[in-house]
Design a protein around this motif. Structure first.
Motif, PDB file in Angstrom:
ATOM      1  N   UNK A   1       0.823  -1.205   0.000  1.00 58.43           N
ATOM      2  CA  UNK A   1       0.000   0.000   0.000  1.00 58.43           C
ATOM      3  C   UNK A   1       0.857   1.254   0.000  1.00 58.43           C
ATOM      4  N   UNK A   2       2.059   1.156   0.564  1.00 54.74           N
ATOM      5  CA  UNK A   2       2.935   2.321   0.651  1.00 54.74           C
ATOM      6  C   UNK A   2       3.722   2.558  -0.627  1.00 54.74           C
ATOM      7  N   UNK A   3       3.799   1.548  -1.526  1.00 52.61           N
ATOM      8  CA  UNK A   3       4.575   1.717  -2.747  1.00 52.61           C
ATOM      9  C   UNK A   3       3.926   2.743  -3.653  1.00 52.61           C
ATOM     10  N   UNK A   4       4.732   3.569  -4.354  1.00 45.00           N
ATOM     11  CA  UNK A   4       4.172   4.607  -5.210  1.00 45.00           C
ATOM     12  C   UNK A   4       3.484   3.996  -6.415  1.00 45.00           C
ATOM     13  N   UNK A   5       2.350   4.599  -6.801  1.00 46.01           N
ATOM     14  CA  UNK A   5       1.617   4.121  -7.977  1.00 46.01           C
ATOM     15  C   UNK A   5       1.222   5.321  -8.812  1.00 46.01           C
ATOM     16  N   UNK A   6       1.676   5.351 -10.044  1.00 47.23           N
ATOM     17  CA  UNK A   6       1.342   6.450 -10.936  1.00 47.23           C
ATOM     18  C   UNK A   6      -0.057   6.252 -11.494  1.00 47.23           C
ATOM     19  N   UNK A   7      -0.605   7.325 -12.044  1.00 45.13           N
ATOM     20  CA  UNK A   7      -1.892   7.217 -12.723  1.00 45.13           C
ATOM     21  C   UNK A   7      -1.654   6.449 -14.015  1.00 45.13           C
ATOM     22  N   UNK A   8      -1.987   5.169 -14.020  1.00 45.03           N
ATOM     23  CA  UNK A   8      -1.617   4.339 -15.176  1.00 45.03           C
ATOM     24  C   UNK A   8      -2.773   3.435 -15.577  1.00 45.03           C
ATOM     25  N   UNK A   9      -3.967   4.049 -15.740  1.00 44.14           N
ATOM     26  CA  UNK A   9      -5.118   3.255 -16.119  1.00 44.14           C
ATOM     27  C   UNK A   9      -5.199   3.042 -17.623  1.00 44.14           C
ATOM     28  N   UNK A  10      -4.365   3.749 -18.386  1.00 44.58           N
ATOM     29  CA  UNK A  10      -4.345   3.549 -19.833  1.00 44.58           C
ATOM     30  C   UNK A  10      -2.906   3.515 -20.303  1.00 44.58           C
ATOM     31  N   UNK A  11      -2.695   2.917 -21.485  1.00 42.87           N
ATOM     32  CA  UNK A  11      -1.366   2.920 -22.076  1.00 42.87           C
ATOM     33  C   UNK A  11      -0.422   1.936 -21.422  1.00 42.87           C
TER      34      UNK A  11
ATOM     35  N   UNK B   1       5.669   2.549 -20.235  1.00 43.79           N
ATOM     36  CA  UNK B   1       6.458   3.623 -20.841  1.00 43.79           C
ATOM     37  C   UNK B   1       5.622   4.892 -20.994  1.00 43.79           C
ATOM     38  N   UNK B   2       4.368   4.769 -21.464  1.00 43.48           N
ATOM     39  CA  UNK B   2       3.526   5.939 -21.659  1.00 43.48           C
ATOM     40  C   UNK B   2       3.168   6.605 -20.332  1.00 43.48           C
ATOM     41  N   UNK B   3       2.922   5.793 -19.297  1.00 43.46           N
ATOM     42  CA  UNK B   3       2.558   6.356 -17.994  1.00 43.46           C
ATOM     43  C   UNK B   3       3.641   7.269 -17.454  1.00 43.46           C
ATOM     44  N   UNK B   4       4.901   6.953 -17.760  1.00 39.34           N
ATOM     45  CA  UNK B   4       6.006   7.772 -17.265  1.00 39.34           C
ATOM     46  C   UNK B   4       6.009   9.169 -17.883  1.00 39.34           C
ATOM     47  N   UNK B   5       5.395   9.338 -19.051  1.00 36.75           N
ATOM     48  CA  UNK B   5       5.314  10.659 -19.668  1.00 36.75           C
ATOM     49  C   UNK B   5       4.198  11.496 -19.050  1.00 36.75           C
ATOM     50  N   UNK B   6       3.211  10.844 -18.439  1.00 39.85           N
ATOM     51  CA  UNK B   6       2.081  11.571 -17.853  1.00 39.85           C
ATOM     52  C   UNK B   6       2.254  11.800 -16.355  1.00 39.85           C
ATOM     53  N   UNK B   7       3.141  11.067 -15.713  1.00 40.23           N
ATOM     54  CA  UNK B   7       3.304  11.162 -14.263  1.00 40.23           C
ATOM     55  C   UNK B   7       4.085  12.423 -13.883  1.00 40.23           C
TER      56      UNK B   7
ATOM     57  N   UNK C   1      13.535   9.084 -16.547  1.00 40.94           N
ATOM     58  CA  UNK C   1      13.483   8.179 -15.393  1.00 40.94           C
ATOM     59  C   UNK C   1      14.480   7.050 -15.612  1.00 40.94           C
ATOM     60  N   UNK C   2      15.358   6.870 -14.649  1.00 40.41           N
ATOM     61  CA  UNK C   2      16.395   5.842 -14.704  1.00 40.41           C
ATOM     62  C   UNK C   2      15.851   4.564 -14.079  1.00 40.41           C
TER      63      UNK C   2
END
Length: 341
Positions: free
Chosen positions: A15-25, A28-34, A217-218
């Motif tokens: 639950x503590x791990x970070x989660x990006x908004x990644x409901x689509x794509x 790789x694509x999520x990293x451009x929107x985060x 992002x590395x």
């Protein structure tokens, strides 16, 4: 009532791990929107130091002129407030003489700030320009919007591992259009010192290669020496075309590098569809943990370097947490069956 879920430290970890908004794509694509992680450039000195305040204002004006695309914020702090320096910025070892300047970032495992680099005095604006991006990162930045990612390769004084990188570049050009980019990092170039400190195992030694994606992002781990193979690099890149979910994001940890990213690059960003046959990484192995254990076993032993030391444990933590979730779900399913629904 049968099949109750029990609280677990590993479930709390997930639950503590970070989660990006990644409901689509894809991942790789999520990293451009985060939203990217911000670095904090902290100028610490004596309160009321007029000469220092003047230097700080010049530095502050330079950063303001860079616009919102540079993920570095400059701040002026009182050197006497050691409690705040430690708690807010991770500055534990206070030098005897001030002023001093610190580049600080967030530690995703310790859930707190750490110091990435320290300088005596206050850099002039032109001396801070390296935070916009090193020569290697500037080349990679031009490739990222329309490629799956970029390999940062740094030649050392050991066995030449570049053929492993070249093999991957050819394979992805042939099988995963538009392919990947490759950029050389000259670890002897002082302009690359921060990148080497964040990513590289050391200033000399073995060849190493890192996967860069999104807006700089590395990906972790960075591969070095015998760990640097075409197959190992391919396994890292295979994380990027997968449809993005929170579990996928937890299994693709990374460190946002200091890098100027502007609207022109966003305009060039090209969403890439996952190649046919790609699907979300299946982790449900009936609760046995075999698949999760295999993922954790693939992580090479960490080398020196802030990126590896900070983030490799996150991959293992994510894998263990996922295993705990799946085991709990499987237990609940069995309990419901035994209880008649």
């Amino acid at each position: 009532m049968s099949g109750q879920f029990r609280k677990s430290p590993l479930l709390l970890l997930l639950a503590a791990l970070p989660c990006l908004a990644c409901d689509t794509g894809t991942v790789r694509d999520a990293a451009f929107h985060a939203k990217r992680d911000n670095y904090r450039l902290v100028v610490a000195g004596n309160a009321g130091d007029a000469a220092l305040d003047e230097k700080f204002r010049a530095l502050e004006a330079w950063f303001a002129a860079q616009g919102p695309g540079l993920n570095v914020k400059v701040e002026r702090e009182d050197a006497a407030d050691t409690a705040r320096l430690a708690a807010e910025f991770g500055i534990e070892a206070v030098p005897e003489e001030f002023p001093a300047t610190y580049l600080c970032c967030w530690h995703p495992v310790l859930r707190g700030p750490v110091v990435a680099r320290r300088w005596p005095g206050v850099p002039a604006p032109e001396e801070a320009a390296f935070l916009r991006g090193s020569p290697a990162l500037e080349k990679a930045r031009e490739l990222l919007p329309d490629h799956w990612g970029v390999v940062l390769f740094s030649r050392g004084d050991g066995a030449d591992r570049f053929p492993e990188v070249a093999g991957l570049e050819r394979a992805w050009a042939a099988n995963h259009a538009p392919g990947i980019g490759v950029v050389a990092v000259d670890r002897a170039d002082p302009r690359e010192a921060l990148l080497v400190a964040l990513a590289g195992p050391d200033a000399e030694g073995e060849d190493w290669a890192a996967v860069l994606y999104g807006k700089g992002k590395l990906m972790i781990p960075v591969l070095a020496g015998e760990d640097l193979t075409t197959g190992a690099l391919d396994r890292l890149f295979q994380r990027l075309p997968v449809p993005c979910t929170c579990l996928q994001q937890a299994l693709t940890p990374g460190l946002d590098l200091p890098l100027l990213w502007d609207a022109a690059l966003d305009a060039r960003y090209d969403p890439l569809a996952a190649p046919q046959g790609y699907a979300e990484l299946r982790l449900d192995d009936g609760g046995s943990g075999d698949r999760t254990a295999a993922l954790v076993a693939e992580i090479p032993e960490p080398k020196a370097g802030l990126g590896l030391a900070v983030l490799v444990p996150l991959v293992a933590a994510a894998g263990l947490a996922v295993g705990a979730v799946l085991g709990t779900v499987a237990h609940a399913r069995r309990a419901r069956k035994e209880g008649g629904g």
